[in-house]
Design an enzyme around this catalytic site. Structure first.
Site, PDB file in Angstrom:
ATOM      1  N   HIS A   1      66.960  69.396  71.134  1.00 28.12           N
ATOM      2  CA  HIS A   1      65.865  68.498  70.754  1.00 28.12           C
ATOM      3  C   HIS A   1      65.176  69.019  69.494  1.00 28.12           C
ATOM      4  CE1 HIS A   1      62.501  65.774  71.108  1.00 28.12           C
ATOM      5  NE2 HIS A   1      61.667  66.789  71.035  1.00 28.12           N
TER       6      HIS A   1
ATOM      7  N   ASP B   1      62.354  68.400  66.779  1.00 25.68           N
ATOM      8  CA  ASP B   1      61.174  67.725  66.251  1.00 25.68           C
ATOM      9  C   ASP B   1      61.205  67.748  64.727  1.00 25.68           C
ATOM     10  OD1 ASP B   1      59.999  67.473  68.871  1.00 25.68           O
ATOM     11  OD2 ASP B   1      59.639  69.628  68.770  1.00 25.68           O
TER      12      ASP B   1
ATOM     13  N   ASP C   1      61.022  63.198  74.731  1.00 29.39           N
ATOM     14  CA  ASP C   1      59.853  64.075  74.628  1.00 29.39           C
ATOM     15  C   ASP C   1      58.576  63.306  74.291  1.00 29.39           C
ATOM     16  OD1 ASP C   1      58.504  66.515  74.664  1.00 29.39           O
ATOM     17  OD2 ASP C   1      58.827  66.887  72.537  1.00 29.39           O
TER      18      ASP C   1
ATOM     19  N   HIS D   1      80.704  56.356  98.929  1.00 23.85           N
ATOM     20  CA  HIS D   1      81.984  57.018  99.049  1.00 23.85           C
ATOM     21  C   HIS D   1      83.058  56.064  99.503  1.00 23.85           C
ATOM     22  CE1 HIS D   1      79.024  60.159  98.788  1.00 23.85           C
ATOM     23  NE2 HIS D   1      79.989  61.025  98.522  1.00 23.85           N
TER      24      HIS D   1
END
Ligand code: ZN
Lengths: 477, 802
Positions: A30, A32, A154, A400
């Site tokens: 990530h 910024d 974020d 399943h």
């Protein structure tokens, strides 16, 4: 544009296995575009006393690690950094990067110039920054570089308008990280970690987008951040080594992902492996994730049948979308127009009607689960063990092989037993919930001991063993 | 339980019945997704830590990004319409910084000071780059020498070296697709000036004193004490108009000469008139299907409202009264209602030129007087609005010409920011993101109160000083239904070591019952209810920070019984709420001494070691709430703030001369045909050589419109001199052709309600039944159809026609 999907081998998304818990490992970083350092400082790694973040190093490090092993994948997001890096690369590096994109091993998520704020921005500027970022991706990487997943991991709060714009930009899904703590609890209670979000009432369906709330913000599971920025232990898998820890570490990992699996309604989960400006030393990560994957796969303790692999946000979306889908064939036919291709061999028709009674039971159980969940919310009794039992049972059966009826009779019987027990346990719980909810004299909320509710699960044969018949008043089908 | 049930009933009830239906009657296909129709605000880390501070943090940076955006859009448009050479590098730089500015740590204000300075510098450079493009284009269109230069003014400190001279001209560029009328304020020397429109006609202008609090801004070096004010009417759509400003004395000296010049220039001017694209913007606003200016409510006949009484039974109104003593602020009785609401006895009394009650008017301005006068009146007014002050000379009430009377108090306050460490608390620190007041007590800022009223023929103003660091100017322009509030805050003192969160509170006697509305990203409006959330129960909610929501363009409250809506529009993102009934709070400035998120710096913005001064504008609009025309006006007005026309000033030059000026093209619109009301050209930019990116938006909402609100636009009639040829429609981000895109079909549990705002709190369960229609190829000859709120994106092949 048509047909480019054939060139971009997105059908190379990892093969998921019905019946297993499919664990999508998402390596990502990530970045910024400014915080304690400026964009340039982050990119070049200057002002290292303030922060060691160094974006150009991340790009180089990830690129060379991806070349070591074909299974490895990586997700980038912020085009502003990519563009800076791309401008500085030689033709051969660019070609390598491009081919990794075409193979679906490098993916861009979001792809805006930056990961924009939502609360404080103006829509025109939002559109501009997405248009600019996505255009640069298109100019450099071609159609294969086109992001399919929006990635707002974020951002501090999310607006409806931004969501509406994303839907209209053609994203297939949106991933968000930060949710108000109390709202998150509610989402968990109500099975809403994944939800369909409508961005605009006026635009309606045009503004709908499937939204996934990440489990652990966007970080790695506790103890599995293999970055040099973290101090988590590497995995040692040599049994002769004194530092051998693979068993312990893998058990820990499995415990965490099984906990996570409870929060989502199907057999895929997404494990983000990254953080802020991680992967400067990408080898740390990839070496350890490789080991983790190998060890989980071969681990004898892998009782829950975990299928674990490198993946990307768009592959995760694809897996969830196709999960349990009957119209896979139809989907495949439309593949020319769709971002996802799909294998023809995942297309069966026979299972529609196999074991009809088990199917019926499982449907009833599923419906009942919804009722219990809602009642537990309404009565503010919180999550209970019984609810977990039922959720697990329904999940087991629905998710399943059981539901397709292709499993053996012995297995099917076992499923029926698990379901019945869970329903039984929950029925008692429901009675409690209802006591709380039912008004008593004087408006007291205290449960009235004399009051009991019995739920009749055999109305399909018009039989009820109890003389108190209660139809679910609030939640009646 | 009942309460809880109402809050969650819609997801719960729906999901219950439908889940079962799905299970029993339908095939099991993929995960069935629950639905969500509200948003995620405000975000809280935990019950003490709401990130509602970031809505306001770094207010000057937030505003600069908004302003830069106008330059970017303007430069892009002019690049296309003026057919300029390649400026890709300039636009690349601009896109770089505008994109970076949108980052969740940048525009939110959570960056270190040197990072902010770096980006501010980049924005300045980008605006300069844009100015190069704009100058080039304007010179090309006007036919002025390519060396002609223009300057921008420091309007934020009311200072402008290029207008503080005896003669200059300005150019106002309007990037919106409709004509805009706006007041123009230019700092000038203390002299009489004349203002001329492009036809050489003198237009009404006045001079007014710059408020004391503005003149005291330390950065402001200018000695100039006055502003020239006039109304620029109907600035052409996607175009500009120029005005010439000249000192009157000079005019007189050369009177005979001017006459001659006028004759000549008229001739020349008419030659230019022949050019086919002159004056094709639209002055008449009639025939707009959804909006009829002649019928706007504020223009209705004044009825007899002699019996309308302003009631005064709202006990929540906080109205601290100023006193002579500066140190007594804390003793104000905050719960005491405002007792000084004035009442309009007869609406016919105002709005007419002659005042019936002559004692009220001490200074009778001559009709064409240039000068403004300080007035001892206790009100200001125009033909729609009257604002009254009480015996303490504080703003106290507002009357509309249609008989609406409300109490109005405007007051600055601050919260002391929490400092957990000092209190031995383990709570997170407040910071750029987190807003937490130390207690629920707002401190009124009113230690040095002073009011002055100025009146002129163009504008009437109340200059209100509350303190050394907080003041405002209320402006009522003639013929304008908007009240402008020009606020100024700073430097906020931290000598007491306390961080401060400064906000402004507009208090009325409306009963909004805890309901208020805020916008999302300048587009849709979302309903908020005090102390509540739409889909979950927010127990332990922080009653202050937890009720703050982002206001990027507008917040409003409504009194359903009295049928009144009060809106405040802002010029940058701010946190906003309605904590007390009838009130609207907007956070203006934050100076705090803790850090919340590891950015390792306090939100303590200074310049030369002194706290910064923040100046901005709020626009108050009060209307009857059921009047649809005015809802449309509000939507349009919000766009006019977002993309406010920008003013360029001629560079200081001895040779500036009206004679030379008037022969140039001083009025221009690149729009070929008037667009229907509600249509906005959102994007007009060069995409590639001979390709344009064009976005058209219908900015109306269904609730606003009278008919279906569907608008039609013909692209071939859109722009002058530009022939649009082939059109490809794309998704919003222009990176996928629309016909190549197929949305995924997810299974959902239940339906969406038709209108979230109607549902939330009211429990109106009407469900949406919409479906997605097929996508067709778009043909240039057919109309672009825009439903309310729709934006359509096109990549268009084009060529210039001459
Ligand atoms: Zn971030």
């Amino acid at each position: 544009m048509i047909g480019y999907q054939r060139l971009c081998k997105h059908e190379q998304c990892p093969v998921t296995r019905d019946g297993a818990l499919n664990v999508h490992i998402i390596p990502h970083s990530h970045m910024d575009a400014g915080w304690v350092k400026t964009f340039d400082d982050y990119y070049y790694g200057t002002k290292s006393s303030v922060s060691s973040a160094n974006v150009q190093l991340i790009y180089h490090s990830v690129l060379s690690e991806l070349l070591h092993d074909k299974r490895r994948k990586f997700t980038f997001s912020e085009t502003a950094y990519f563009w800076r890096w791309w401008k500085e690369q030689r033709g051969t590096t660019r070609a390598t990067f491009r081919s990794l994109v075409a193979e679906g091993r490098i993916e861009f998520a979001g792809g805006g110039w930056v990961q924009s704020d939502e609360a404080t921005v103006d829509y025109l500027q939002l559109l501009d920054q997405y248009t600019w970022g996505l255009r640069k991706l298109n100019d450099t990487l071609g159609p294969c570089g086109k992001p399919k997943a929006a990635w707002q991991i974020d951002t501090y709060g999310h607006t409806r308008e931004h969501t509406s714009l994303l839907a209209q930009m053609g994203f297939d899904g949106l991933f968000i990280g930060r949710v108000e703590h109390r709202e998150r609890e509610t989402m968990i209670e109500e099975d809403k970690m994944e939800f369909m979000w409508r961005g605009s009432d006026v635009l309606g369906k045009m503004s709908d987008i499937m939204t996934h709330t990440l489990y652990n913000l966007y970080n790695a599971p506790e103890g599995f951040c293999f970055d040099f920025l973290c101090s988590d232990e590497p995995i040692v898998e040599d049994p002769d080594s004194k530092s051998y820890n693979a068993d312990k570490r893998v058990n820990d990992f499995i415990t965490q992902i099984e906990r996570q699996a409870k929060y989502y309604d199907h057999d895929n989960i997404m494990v983000t492996m990254g953080g802020d400006f991680t992967y400067q030393s990408a080898a740390n990560w990839f070496i350890n994730i490789d080991k983790l994957i190998n060890h989980v796969t071969t681990h004898p303790a892998n009782m829950s049948d975990i299928n674990i692999f490198y993946s990307t946000p768009s592959c995760y979306l694809k897996s969830v979308y196709l999960y349990g889908r009957r119209d896979k064939a139809l989907y495949t036919e439309k593949a020319d127009h769709l971002p996802y291709g799909s294998d023809v061999n995942t297309y069966w028709t026979g299972f529609y009607t196999s074991r009809p009674s088990l199917k019926y039971l499982s449907k009833r159980a599923h419906a009942f689960l919804q009722v219990v969940k809602q009642l537990s919310v309404l009565s503010r009794m919180g999550d209970s063990y019984e609810l977990h039992l039922l959720r697990h049972a329904v999940g087991l059966v629905l998710h399943h092989d059981a539901i397709t009826g292709t499993s053996q009779q012995r297995v099917a019987n076992d499923f029926i037993r698990i379901l019945s027990e869970a329903i039984e346990a929950c029925s008692k719980k429901v009675s409690q919930f209802l006591s709380v909810l039912t008004p008593t004299w004087g408006g007291s909320r205290r449960p009235k001991n004399s009051q009991q509710f019995i739920i009749c699960h055999q109305l399909n044969i018009s039989q009820c063993r109890s003389n108190v018949l209660w139809t679910l008043e609030i939640s009646s089908p | 339980m009942a309460r809880r049930a109402t809050w969650t009933a819609y997801p719960v009830r729906r999901s219950a019945s439908l889940a079962v239906e799905h299970c029993v009657h339908e095939k099991e296909t993929g995960p069935v997704l629950e639905t969500k129709q509200d948003d995620f605000f405000p975000l809280a880390y935990d019950k003490h830590s709401y990130t509602s501070g970031m809505f306001t943090s770094r207010p000057t940076f937030k505003h600069f990004v908004r302003e830069a955006n106008v330059f970017q859009q303007t430069a892009r448009q002019l690049q296309v319409v003026a057919n300029l050479g390649n400026n890709d590098d300039l636009f690349e730089e601009f896109s770089w910084i505008m994109g970076v500015a949108q980052d969740h740590n940048v525009i939110s204000g959570a960056m270190r000071p040197y990072v902010k300075d770096y980006y501010t510098e980049k924005l300045h450079l980008a605006v300069q780059g844009a100015s190069v493009v704009i100058t080039e284009a304007i010179n090309k269109v006007r036919g002025s020498p390519t060396t002609t230069e223009y300057r921008l003014c420091y309007f934020n400190i009311s200072s402008c070296p290029n207008t503080e001279v005896e003669r200059f001209y300005i150019i106002i560029y309007n990037s919106l697709a409709w004509p805009v009328t706006m007041p123009v304020r230019l700092p000038i020397l203390n002299k009489k000036y004349d203002v001329f429109d492009p036809l050489g006609h003198k237009i009404k202008a006045v001079m007014i004193k710059i408020p004391d609090h503005v003149m005291k801004i330390p950065k402001r070096r200018s000695k100039v004490e006055d502003e020239l004010i006039f109304i620029a009417e109907n600035i052409p759509a996607l175009g500009f108009r120029s005005y010439f400003v000249e000192e009157t004395n000079i005019n007189r000296k050369k009177k005979s000469l001017i006459k001659k010049i006028n004759k000549n220039s008229q001739k020349k001017y008419f030659i230019r008139q022949a050019s086919k694209d002159n004056l094709t913007y639209f002055n008449d606003n009639e025939n707009y299907d959804d909006y009829d200016y002649s019928k706007t409510e504020t223009k209705v006949e004044f009825g007899d409202i002699g019996d309308v009484k302003v009631t005064n039974d709202n006990n929540n109104v906080i109205t601290p009264k100023p006193t002579r003593s500066a140190q007594t602020t804390k003793s104000y009785d905050l719960t005491k209602p405002n007792e000084n609401i004035q009442e309009v006895k007869n609406a016919n009394d105002f709005g007419n030129d002659k005042m019936a009650d002559n004692d009220a008017m001490k200074y009778d301005l001559e009709k064409d007087s240039y000068y403004s006068e300080e007035s001892s009146d206790n009100f200001i007014k125009n033909k729609y609005i009257q604002i009254n002050i009480d015996e303490y000379r504080k703003i106290s009430s507002l009357n509309l010409s249609n008989g609406v009377n409300i109490s109005l108090d405007i007051q600055f306050f601050y919260y002391v920011s929490d400092e957990p460490a000092k209190l031995n608390s383990s709570k997170r620190n407040p910071g750029a993101y987190i807003f937490r007041s130390i207690d629920s007590h707002p401190e009124p800022i009113i230690d040095d109160f002073e009011t002055t009223i100025f009146k002129s023929n163009v504008v009437e103003e109340i200059h209100c000083k509350y303190s050394k660091y907080a003041s405002l100017t209320l402006k009522l322009y003639a013929n304008n239904p908007i009240v402008e509030v020009d606020w100024l805050v700073g430097p906020v003192s931290i000598n007491d070591d306390l961080g401060k969160e400064v906000f402004i509170r507009y208090t009325t006697d409306l009963e909004n019952k805890g309901v208020f509305y805020t916008d999302a990203n300048g587009r849709q409006t979302v309903k908020r209810i005090r102390d509540r959330r739409a889909l979950y129960e927010p127990y332990n909610l922080d009653h202050i920070a937890g009720n703050y929501y982002p206001v990027t363009s507008r917040i409003y409250i409504e009194d359903m019984k009295r049928n009144i809506r009060v809106s405040v529009f802002n010029d940058r993102s701010q946190g906003g709420t309605s904590l007390l009934d009838g009130s609207i709070d907007l956070m203006l400035h934050r100076r705090i001494l803790t850090d919340d998120s590891g950015v390792q710096t306090f939100l303590n913005e200074t310049e030369n070691d002194v706290g910064i001064i923040v100046r901005g504008t709020h626009y108050l609009y009060i209307t009857k709430s059921n009047y649809k025309q005015n809802r449309l006006f509000e939507k349009k007005f919000a766009k006019e703030i977002e993309l406010k026309p920008q003013i360029l000033i001629s560079k200081l030059n001895r040779n500036t001369d009206k004679k030379k000026w008037i022969i140039l093209k001083n009025e221009f619109s690149s729009l070929k045909t008037k667009l229907p009301f509600g249509v906005h050209i959102l994007t007009l930019q060069k995409w590639q050589t001979n390709k344009l990116l064009l976005r058209l938006e219908n900015y109306l909402e269904q609730v606003d419109v009278i008919n279906d609100g569907i608008k039609k636009v013909f692209l071939k009639d859109l722009l002058k001199n530009i022939k649009l040829k082939n059109v490809t429609e794309t998704v919003l981000s222009a990176n996928i052709n629309l016909k190549d895109w197929t949305p995924l079909q997810w299974q959902i549990n239940g339906s969406f309600v038709k209108n979230f705002n109607d549902f939330y709190g009211n429990h109106k369960e009407e469900f949406s039944t919409d479906t997605l229609g097929p996508v067709r190829d778009f043909n240039i000859n057919e109309a672009v159809v825009l439903v309310p709120q729709q934006i359509r994106t096109f990549i268009v092949d084009f060529e210039y026609e001459n």
